[in-house]
Design a protein around this motif. Sequence first.
Motif, PDB file in Angstrom:
ATOM      1  N   THR A   1       0.839  -1.203   0.000  1.00 22.14           N
ATOM      2  CA  THR A   1       0.000   0.000   0.000  1.00 22.14           C
ATOM      3  C   THR A   1       0.870   1.247   0.000  1.00 22.14           C
ATOM      4  O   THR A   1       0.579   2.220  -0.722  1.00 22.14           O
ATOM      5  N   ARG A   2       1.932   1.247   0.776  1.00 18.93           N
ATOM      6  CA  ARG A   2       2.839   2.400   0.816  1.00 18.93           C
ATOM      7  C   ARG A   2       3.450   2.651  -0.566  1.00 18.93           C
ATOM      8  O   ARG A   2       3.515   3.793  -1.039  1.00 18.93           O
ATOM      9  N   ARG A   3       3.887   1.597  -1.226  1.00 16.15           N
ATOM     10  CA  ARG A   3       4.479   1.740  -2.556  1.00 16.15           C
ATOM     11  C   ARG A   3       3.464   2.281  -3.564  1.00 16.15           C
ATOM     12  O   ARG A   3       3.813   3.096  -4.432  1.00 16.15           O
TER      13      ARG A   3
ATOM     14  N   THR B   1      -5.184   9.221   8.241  1.00 15.94           N
ATOM     15  CA  THR B   1      -5.281   7.794   8.534  1.00 15.94           C
ATOM     16  C   THR B   1      -4.424   6.986   7.579  1.00 15.94           C
ATOM     17  O   THR B   1      -3.656   6.107   7.997  1.00 15.94           O
ATOM     18  N   LEU B   2      -4.519   7.281   6.287  1.00 13.43           N
ATOM     19  CA  LEU B   2      -3.767   6.534   5.291  1.00 13.43           C
ATOM     20  C   LEU B   2      -2.266   6.716   5.490  1.00 13.43           C
ATOM     21  O   LEU B   2      -1.504   5.740   5.467  1.00 13.43           O
ATOM     22  N   GLN B   3      -1.831   7.941   5.697  1.00 13.94           N
ATOM     23  CA  GLN B   3      -0.403   8.203   5.856  1.00 13.94           C
ATOM     24  C   GLN B   3       0.155   7.565   7.129  1.00 13.94           C
ATOM     25  O   GLN B   3       1.324   7.184   7.179  1.00 13.94           O
ATOM     26  N   THR B   4      -0.676   7.436   8.150  1.00 18.03           N
ATOM     27  CA  THR B   4      -0.242   6.772   9.381  1.00 18.03           C
ATOM     28  C   THR B   4      -0.133   5.268   9.178  1.00 18.03           C
ATOM     29  O   THR B   4       0.845   4.635   9.585  1.00 18.03           O
TER      30      THR B   4
ATOM     31  N   THR C   1       6.335   0.881  10.194  1.00 18.40           N
ATOM     32  CA  THR C   1       6.120   0.181  11.463  1.00 18.40           C
ATOM     33  C   THR C   1       4.671  -0.229  11.681  1.00 18.40           C
ATOM     34  O   THR C   1       4.355  -0.868  12.684  1.00 18.40           O
ATOM     35  N   ARG C   2       3.794   0.123  10.748  1.00 19.64           N
ATOM     36  CA  ARG C   2       2.372  -0.126  10.945  1.00 19.64           C
ATOM     37  C   ARG C   2       1.861  -1.233  10.028  1.00 19.64           C
ATOM     38  O   ARG C   2       2.510  -1.622   9.059  1.00 19.64           O
ATOM     39  N   GLN C   3       0.662  -1.703  10.364  1.00 15.83           N
ATOM     40  CA  GLN C   3      -0.047  -2.637   9.502  1.00 15.83           C
ATOM     41  C   GLN C   3      -1.328  -1.967   9.029  1.00 15.83           C
ATOM     42  O   GLN C   3      -1.786  -0.989   9.614  1.00 15.83           O
ATOM     43  N   ILE C   4      -1.892  -2.502   7.963  1.00 18.88           N
ATOM     44  CA  ILE C   4      -3.099  -1.914   7.384  1.00 18.88           C
ATOM     45  C   ILE C   4      -4.125  -3.025   7.199  1.00 18.88           C
ATOM     46  O   ILE C   4      -3.763  -4.185   6.963  1.00 18.88           O
TER      47      ILE C   4
END
Length: 253
Positions: free
Chosen positions: A107-109, A134-137, A142-145
């Motif tokens: 998702t980040r990519r 929310t999306l940027q966090t 270090t986070r999961q989505i």
Amino acid sequence: MADLCAARGCTDEAKTRGLCESDYRKKIRMGIYGWVDPSEARAHVAVLRDLGWTWEQIAAAAGLSTYVPHQLGTGKTTRLRTESAKALLAVPLTSAASHRGINSTGTRRRVQALAWMGWPASEVARRAGTTANTLQTLILPTRQISIALARRVAVVYDELCLTPGPSKIAAGKARSLGFVSPMAWDDDTIDDPDTRPDLGEKVSRPQALAENADELTRQGYSLEQAAERLGVSTGYLRSLHPGSRRPEVVSHA
């Protein structure tokens, strides 16, 4: 009266799993019953967990109690019944919709590649049904989505990845931060944290600018717009991009 062995034609007393001792041992030799090393099943369960499966979902898909995959996945199982291992290994390695999160790499990519194209995170978030904050966090390393949001972002990415976005500021910032275009990612591996973008062979800055200009003009940008996005003058970019020279006006007077 004792129960009889469930094996066809056997009249001996059932001892284990509805079978007499002889038929039960036969099943063990056939690999149907007995115990196996849990390593393979544990690795399979770990992948399912990475794909968002809950313990309950894994157990239900395998036809087992929740206790079995949980104990296995948490490393507390030292041996596993053969039939339980086979049932767990038969659970397909596909993502599952659940409250659990998955790795945010893909998702980040996608968000970064869309920014490279000129689509700000706020617009991607709006189309995916969430907020920019929310999306940027959630896409921080270090986070999961959640599976659901990751899928919505993937849909937005598929829709926009070949379309120039409206924000020159987003595109410029993305390039300054080293983000790469959608062309650098393969759809089959963009979610794999171990893959790296395909940036092609290392070339000189003029050659890279010329190649980027080619890509932008193929996407519908004018040479002037491409130059602005790349941070160079139109004249300089035209010198690197001979095919873009305007035709001379010929007078027939």
